[in-house]
Design a protein around this motif. Structure first.
Motif, short mmCIF file in Angstrom:
data_model
loop_
_atom_site.label_atom_id
_atom_site.label_comp_id
_atom_site.label_asym_id
_atom_site.label_seq_id
_atom_site.Cartn_x
_atom_site.Cartn_y
_atom_site.Cartn_z
N GLY A 14 2.18 -1.60 -12.47
CA GLY A 14 2.04 -2.22 -11.17
C GLY A 14 2.84 -3.49 -10.99
O GLY A 14 2.67 -4.21 -10.01
N TYR A 52 -2.06 -0.06 -7.78
CA TYR A 52 -0.95 0.88 -7.90
C TYR A 52 -0.31 0.78 -9.28
O TYR A 52 0.91 0.94 -9.43
CB TYR A 52 0.06 0.62 -6.76
CG TYR A 52 -0.57 0.89 -5.42
CD1 TYR A 52 -0.65 2.18 -4.91
CD2 TYR A 52 -1.16 -0.14 -4.70
CE1 TYR A 52 -1.28 2.44 -3.71
CE2 TYR A 52 -1.79 0.09 -3.48
CZ TYR A 52 -1.85 1.39 -3.00
OH TYR A 52 -2.49 1.65 -1.80
N LEU A 73 1.72 3.77 -10.36
CA LEU A 73 2.91 4.10 -9.57
C LEU A 73 4.13 3.31 -10.01
O LEU A 73 5.19 3.88 -10.30
CB LEU A 73 2.63 3.83 -8.09
CG LEU A 73 3.79 4.02 -7.11
CD1 LEU A 73 4.26 5.47 -7.09
CD2 LEU A 73 3.39 3.56 -5.70
N THR A 91 -1.89 6.33 -5.50
CA THR A 91 -1.78 6.45 -4.05
C THR A 91 -3.14 6.34 -3.39
O THR A 91 -4.18 6.47 -4.04
CB THR A 91 -1.11 7.80 -3.70
OG1 THR A 91 -0.88 7.86 -2.29
CG2 THR A 91 -1.96 8.97 -4.14
N TYR A 116 -4.56 5.48 -9.92
CA TYR A 116 -4.01 4.33 -9.21
C TYR A 116 -2.54 4.55 -8.84
O TYR A 116 -1.68 3.74 -9.15
CB TYR A 116 -4.17 3.06 -10.06
CG TYR A 116 -5.62 2.65 -10.17
CD1 TYR A 116 -6.22 1.89 -9.18
CD2 TYR A 116 -6.39 3.04 -11.26
CE1 TYR A 116 -7.56 1.53 -9.27
CE2 TYR A 116 -7.73 2.69 -11.36
CZ TYR A 116 -8.30 1.93 -10.36
OH TYR A 116 -9.62 1.58 -10.44
N SER A 119 0.86 -1.19 0.00
CA SER A 119 0.00 0.00 0.00
C SER A 119 0.89 1.23 0.00
O SER A 119 2.04 1.20 0.46
CB SER A 119 -0.94 0.01 1.21
OG SER A 119 -0.20 -0.02 2.43
#
Length: 411
Positions: A232, A224, A227, A182, A180, A162
């Motif tokens: 991901g 995520y 990120l 945070t 997607y 997370s």
């Protein structure tokens, strides 16, 4: 992790050529044929202290900032079972590693108002940090041929991740999937790979080992995908290594191990942090933490002080994975320690039961570099110094149904 069990941690990660517990399958499955039928359970209290100091920054909150939540529980379990005099199987579940940072949302950051972001914090998203947990489950088989044994262990991984408070990186179109980046619920990933090893008893007092693992190819962290590079993706890196164990005296063994970790082959970990342009985060070749591969050397000593008491100590050194050019992202994952100092003991309660205890300490290390401003480059007026210091305390219990047979080299 510098070893999964209390014994391995007290040796600072050495001992792949001198297996003793069922948990050693996680390092070299070939050792299964040498340890007999046993169950081992360990629990570690892992205490990392981490933070950063920043000055002259235009996006990152300035000042000295420490992460809180400084204690974590890490379990490990293992079981081994001989099949014949020259074969055995076993399984183990170990914590492979992870990282946690938690920075207060009340940290004042003058940049937030300047960029029109509504909240304070390290990156203008309130409470900031990441939480990554990795568990590996092994099932292995080993076969001995004379004085050489070979082992293989398929491995399954479970990862939980997370991230929160990274508002600055979900704004301004920096991510390929800005929804997607945070502040989502924990994402789960499962994966699989293979570990294999060889153990060669050259002589009664000398053993050699070679071992390694493939990458653990894992499903993506969908929550995520904006990120991590590759939408991901977060594969666990491959490793390769070897070790030697030599009995200096009948009661004193010296163990030396080497390991190489291929961080650079996992894009989310190995890709450089910069450049960050609109749409790059989460892209196939997007920014990562910029970790380099590391080489680790560990030296450990084990002294059978008496029939019941065994004393251990060890030291390991790894090269630095984090470079000055990637410091800003690694505020979230400041894995910069390079030295590990271990000490501990094993005590035989009776012929079948024993307990092990270890302390593993990593002195504080700092890595400094300039802040990176997405779309603009490095801020020459800034300095960010990230740091990490660690202490791990582990208690283990082993029950042996039968004492392992003495291994006699068959020439």
């Amino acid at each position: 992790m510098e070893g999964a069990s209390a014994r391995e941690q007290s040796l600072a990660g050495a001992g792949s050529a001198n297996p003793s517990t069922a948990i050693s399958i996680s390092e070299n499955p070939a050792g299964l044929v040498d340890i007999g039928r046993q169950f081992t359970g360990d629990v570690s209290i892992f205490m990392p202290w981490r933070g950063y100091d920043a000055s002259g920054t235009m996006l990152t909150a300035p000042g000295g900032v420490d992460s809180y939540r400084n204690a974590f529980v890490i379990p490990a379990l293992g079981y081994s079972q001989p099949l014949t005099a020259d074969s055995a199987f076993g399984f183990a579940m170990v914590g492979n590693g992870g990282m946690n940072t938690t920075f207060s949302g009340g940290i004042a950051n003058p940049a937030c108002g300047m960029y029109g972001l509504p909240t304070q914090g390290v990156f203008c998203g309130g409470r900031a940090g990441v939480d990554l947990n990795q568990a590996l489950i092994y099932g292995g088989y080993a076969q001995r041929f004379g004085n050489v044994s070979f082992g293989i262990a398929p491995v399954m991984s479970v990862q939980i991740f997370s991230a929160y408070g990274l508002g600055a990186f979900s704004a301004f179109g920096l991510s390929s999937n800005p929804m997607y980046v945070t502040d989502h619920s924990p994402a789960y990933s499962v994966g699989g790979g293979l570990r294999a090893g060889m153990l060669y008893h050259v002589a009664p007092d000398l053993s050699l080992s070679v071992q390694g693992s493939t990458p653990i190819w894992s499903t993506k962290f969908q929550n995520y995908s904006g990120l991590f590079a590759g939408g991901g993706s977060f594969d666990i890196p491959a490793t390769i290594g070897g070790g030697v164990s030599y009995k200096i005296m009948p009661t004193l063994a010296m163990m030396v191990d080497y390991k190489h970790i291929f961080y650079s082959l996992s894009p989310a970990i190995g890709n450089a942090m910069s450049p960050i342009y609109p749409g790059t985060m989460g892209a196939p070749n997007g920014p990562g933490f910029g970790w380099r591969d590391v080489d680790i050397i560990a030296v450990g000593f084990e002294w059978n002080y008496s029939d019941r008491l065994t004393l251990r100590t060890g030291y390991s050194y790894s090269t630095q994975p984090v470079t000055a050019q990637n410091v800003m992202f690694n505020i979230l994952a400041p894995g910069v320690v390079t030295s590990h100092i271990g000490a501990g003991f094993g005590y035989a309660v009776n012929q079948n039961s024993s307990v092990d205890f270890s302390l593993l300490y990593s002195p504080r290390v700092h890595v400094s570099g300039q802040e990176y401003l997405p779309g603009f480059g490095y801020n020459p007026y800034s300095n960010i110094s990230i740091w990490l210091e660690e202490l791990e305390v582990t208690l283990g219990y082993t029950y042996r149904w039968d004492r392992p047979p003495v291994v006699v080299a068959k020439y």
